[in-house]
Scaffold this active site. Structure first.
Site, PDB file in Angstrom:
ATOM      1  CB  SER A 223      -0.838   0.139   1.424  1.00  0.00           C
ATOM      2  OG  SER A 223      -1.422   1.303   1.213  1.00  0.00           O
ATOM      3  CE  LYS A 224      -2.479   5.837  -3.291  1.00  0.00           C
ATOM      4  NZ  LYS A 224      -3.021   6.431  -4.636  1.00  0.00           N
ATOM      5  NE  ARG A 225      -4.840   6.013   1.573  1.00  0.00           N
ATOM      6  CZ  ARG A 225      -5.466   5.563   0.333  1.00  0.00           C
ATOM      7  NH1 ARG A 225      -4.929   4.404  -0.138  1.00  0.00           N
ATOM      8  NH2 ARG A 225      -6.199   6.039  -0.372  1.00  0.00           N
ATOM      9  NE  ARG A 226       0.740  -1.758   5.094  1.00  0.00           N
ATOM     10  CZ  ARG A 226      -0.360  -2.328   4.631  1.00  0.00           C
ATOM     11  NH1 ARG A 226      -1.512  -1.678   5.201  1.00  0.00           N
ATOM     12  NH2 ARG A 226      -0.298  -3.083   3.435  1.00  0.00           N
ATOM     13  CB  VAL A 229       4.293   1.488  -3.170  1.00  0.00           C
ATOM     14  CG1 VAL A 229       3.986   0.647  -2.085  1.00  0.00           C
ATOM     15  CG2 VAL A 229       3.701   2.666  -3.370  1.00  0.00           C
TER      16      VAL A 229
END
Length: 454
Positions: A223-226, A229
């Site tokens: 995930s790009k939020r976590r 990436v």
């Protein structure tokens, strides 16, 4: 930023297109104005070019822009309506919830047979067959079947007449002659709806191939939020494009032997979609770093020196530009090349050679400067002032000093290394001292003795 999962999908598409003499089609799906900026499009094209997918290659076609085909999308929606494959619906979300008692159920078909014509605010819904099932022929996953009873009458055009992505995507694929759709498995659930649309247009659907999801070390979807990436982030950290390409090609597929490090051209020849796994693929940064280290060590030294240049300037360099000496770095390069895994590590390995004083690393100082360190440094200073200045002589002197103090070489050289280079870990000590030179080495040993005396 370009997601590594998108990069993996692009590479697989590229391999299939080039193997078959076909075309890799880049389409920018830009109908959402809030998520579309020219610089982002440039970013996609540049990211693709960085992994070898170039506009200059004859296999590359595009970019096409979905927004430029809007009139064709509207025509296609009206075609489906005229064929009775679609109908207008004026149900609101609140009305649907009141009828079903839930906000989570799909559409209940209330307007299916009401015969509504177009009016502002009425959505156009596809008339899903009541019976049977839709079988998706997937080159990786076999033939998953979806009962039509589980597929709601989905919206294909909004109340303002604008087609939704699902329809626009199919129409663009039709117009651009797409024969294979190779994408992430999160799109598998869209496939039966898209296949129904293809069939409604009287056209054979493309071959589908849904790639396994990429997960992190906790087996969570990347995930790009976590997670980190973005392809650009890895390249900016000093991962070589060819190493990243090699690693991404093996995320979910393998050539069937024990050889992992191989050039893209070879991987392209060997790649087969049916051999792609269905299990999630673990994005292992440590393994990527190991791949990168292999690629770095395989570079000719001259090429290694060339690719290092951007990493020998700000913000990586801690020295002033005029302190940098290209001849000195050329001597250090073969030593550095065998030790780093990413290019962003280069500056830390060589900063001592360009700074006026040894770098200050307090952890290294505390670790190396144990009781008796001053006596070792003093003896080494005295002997180094008179010895021949080459690797063999420098090592012999330190071995003799170590023996005189009842120490192994490793223990005796620790305070000398930190005094001269600032850190307990680095390039081979005696090669480093030879390059640093007698005068600068002795000055740094003096500085260390002064600090210890304090």
């Amino acid at each position: 930023m370009f997601h590594v999962g998108g990069a993996r999908s692009a590479l697989y598409n590229w391999a299939v297109a080039r193997q078959s003499g076909g075309k890799f089609v880049l389409r920018i799906e830009d109908t959402d104005a809030a998520r579309n900026k020219p610089e982002w499009i440039d970013g996609i094209i540049n990211a693709l070019a960085s992994i070898g997918i170039s506009e200059t290659d004859s296999a590359f076609e595009g970019p096409f822009f979905q927004s430029q085909n809007a009139d064709r999308h509207r025509e296609a929606a009206q075609q489906l309506y005229a064929q009775d494959n679609a109908y207008y619906c004026d149900c609101t979300r609140e009305q649907l919830q009141a009828r079903t008692g839930s906000q989570h159920l799909g559409y209940d078909g209330f307007c299916r047979d009401r015969g509504l014509e177009y009016a502002g605010g009425r959505a156009l819904r596809f008339r899903t067959p009541d019976e049977g099932e839709t079988v998706v022929v997937d080159l990786i996953r076999g033939e998953p079947a979806f009962p039509n009873s589980a597929i709601e009458d989905f919206v294909i055009a909004r109340g303002d007449g604008s087609p939704v992505f699902l329809l626009a995507n199919v129409v663009d694929d039709l117009d651009e002659g797409i024969t294979e759709v190779i994408r992430g498995e999160e799109h598998l659930s869209n496939s039966p709806k898209q296949q129904l649309l293809w069939e409604a247009f009287g056209t054979k659907p493309p071959a589908w191939a849904h790639l396994p999801v990429i997960v992190n070390e906790k087996r969570q979807k990347l995930s790009k939020r976590r997670d980190k990436v973005a392809l650009e982030d890895y390249l900016a950290e000093g991962y070589l494009p060819e190493a990243v390409v090699n690693y991404l090609m093996l995320l979910g597929w393998g050539p069937g032997d024990d050889v992992e490090i191989r050039p893209y051209e070879e991987l392209e020849r060997m790649f087969r979609l049916p051999d792609v796994n269905t299990a999630p693929a673990f994005f292992d940064v440590k393994k990527l770093s190991a791949f990168n280290g292999e690629y770095i060590r395989a570079l000719p030294v001259e090429r290694f020196i060339e690719v290092c240049q951007s990493w020998l300037r700000e913000p990586y360099a801690t020295w002033r530009p005029e302190q940098y000496d290209a001849d000195v770095f050329a001597k250090l390069a073969p030593l550095v090349q065998t030790r780093i895994t990413v290019l962003s590590e280069v500056a830390r390995y060589v900063d001592w050679a360009f700074l006026d004083d040894a770098p200050k690393d307090e952890e290294s100082w505390t670790k190396a400067m144990k009781p008796g360190a001053d006596a070792i440094i003093k003896d080494v200073h005295e002997r180094y002032a008179a010895t021949v200045w080459d690797v063999g002589s420098l090592k012999t002197v330190l071995e003799e000093v170590a023996a005189a103090h009842g120490l192994k070489l490793g223990k005796a050289q620790a305070p000398v290394r930190v005094a001269a280079t600032g850190r307990t870990v680095g390039l081979p000590l005696f090669e480093s001292l030879e390059i640093l030179g007698r005068g600068r080495t002795l000055a740094r040993l003096d500085a260390a003795l002064e600090r210890l005396a304090e």
